[in-house]
Design an enzyme around this catalytic site. Structure first.
Site, short mmCIF file in Angstrom:
data_model
loop_
_atom_site.label_atom_id
_atom_site.label_comp_id
_atom_site.label_asym_id
_atom_site.label_seq_id
_atom_site.Cartn_x
_atom_site.Cartn_y
_atom_site.Cartn_z
N ARG A 93 0.83 -1.20 0.00
CA ARG A 93 0.00 0.00 0.00
C ARG A 93 0.87 1.26 0.00
NH1 ARG A 93 -2.43 -3.71 3.46
NH2 ARG A 93 -4.57 -4.28 2.96
N ASP A 153 -9.10 -4.41 9.04
CA ASP A 153 -8.18 -5.38 9.63
C ASP A 153 -8.74 -5.92 10.95
OD1 ASP A 153 -5.49 -4.26 7.98
OD2 ASP A 153 -7.00 -2.79 8.52
N ARG A 156 -11.38 -8.36 10.25
CA ARG A 156 -10.74 -9.60 9.78
C ARG A 156 -10.20 -10.41 10.96
NH1 ARG A 156 -7.69 -6.60 4.74
NH2 ARG A 156 -9.19 -7.19 3.12
#
Ligand code: 6V0
Length: 319
Positions: A93, A153, A156
């Site tokens: 990223r 995140d 997740r």
């Protein structure tokens, strides 16, 4: 009974997979009355708006979705920026930063030029650096420029812990902090399952619960989730769409929800002048307050390492 809700309007800038993931989630959850789609690819934005409008009678609330331009941001409560170039397979990223910082500045300039005075939500990557850039360009107070940060995140991580334990992810609280990217840091010490700390579950050897040495694998699975998905479908969009809609709901409904947004640090956790992912209380004015948790020395070191990597990248795009 008359509907007393005041009209809610958001603009979504960038109608790629991510912008449309956000727009679809927002529409499907009935969060707004008006949604304007803006993109340099005007025809695409027009087609996407029309496609969403075709399904509005099946959405929970009426909503006017249309293709517009930056002047339409003037009376929006929120502008969500997803425009930019996305990660190619194998690309990190942070490698995206130069191009996307320029795109971000040009968009924010246009948005602010409309007279916009709401909350800016930044999704484009690298999200922590671009949230700083957006704030810097906007002239808005720091609390009203918010990045999606490590919200994806963190969800997740909750899913991974749920898969391992069989416990509903909604009953699991777990946070990833720092960069939305390779240097992110899980806060194992703060993770709870049904209110009981994860570390106590492990220590007690509770049935179905992960062993301590499995945590590293979970961390890697969460950190590398985007690479896994991009390898297979080129982009990630549905998870971030739902994460963004969660943030939009917290702001529009003044929820004071605790979400891991990319927030501006002003001394919290010993960090200053940086945006990065951290649990924060979110309401109608954006980030109300960063929550200071009693994290371990190791977690603190991980957060600081992540922040210093981000600062280096940020310095390369400061104007
Ligand atoms: P995409 O499909 O290439 O869409 C980007 C869109 O932006 C396109 O429609 C472009 O036309 C438009 N665009 C480009 N430049 C401009 C501009 N100057 N003004 C207006 N519109 C412009 O990319 P995708 O939608 O897949 O990803 C968008 C961004 O989201 C990328 O930076 C991703 O890395 C980022 N993501 C962020 C996530 C997060 O958790 N924060 C998660 C996934 C992706």
């Amino acid at each position: 009974m008359a509907n007393t809700r005041t009209s809610r309007k958001v603009a979504v800038v960038g109608v790629g997979g991510v912008g449309m993931g956000c727009a679809y989630s927002i529409l499907n959850q009935g969060l707004v009355d008006e949604m304007v789609l803006i993109d340099v690819a005007g025809d695409k934005a027009d087609g996407e708006a029309r496609d969403l409008m075709d399904g509005v009678t099946y959405a929970p609330e009426n909503c006017k979705v249309y293709h517009g331009d930056y002047s339409d941001c003037k009376d929006a409560q929120m502008v969500i920026i997803t425009a930019g170039i996305n990660q190619k397979p194998g690309q990190s990223r942070l490698e995206l930063v130069g191009t996307n910082a320029k795109i971000m500045r040009s968009i924010v300039k246009e948005v602010m030029g409309s007279g916009f005075d709401g909350n800016l939500v930044i999704v484009s990557n690298p999200v922590d650096v671009l949230t700083y850039v957006a704030w810097d360009e906007s002239g808005l107070p720091q609390n009203r420029v918010i990045g999606t940060g490590t919200s994806l995140d963190s969800t997740r991580l909750r899913m991974q812990l749920s898969n391992k334990t069989g416990v509903d992810a909604h009953d699991i609280s777990a946070y990833i902090v720092g960069e939305h990217g390779d240097s992110e840091q899980p806060l194992w010490s703060q993770a709870t399952i049904g209110g009981k700390p994860l570390m106590d579950w492990i220590e007690d050897g509770d049935e179905g619960v992960i062993k301590k040495d499995e945590l590293e694998d979970i961390r890697k699975t969460v950190r590398d989730a985007a690479y896994y998905i991009i390898d297979r479908k080129k982009i990630t969009n549905w998870g971030i769409g739902l994460s963004t809609a969660r943030l939009v709901r917290a702001i529009l409904e003044n929820e004071h929800a605790i979400l891991t947004t990319s927030a501006y640090f002003n001394g919290e956790y010993g960090l200053k002048d940086i945006y990065t992912g951290i649990p924060a209380i979110v309401g109608e004015n954006g980030v109300e307050r960063i929550v200071e948790m009693h994290i371990t020395d190791e977690e603190m070191a991980g957060l600081h390492k992540s922040a210093s990597e981000l600062k280096e990248v940020l310095d390369s795009v400061r104007e």
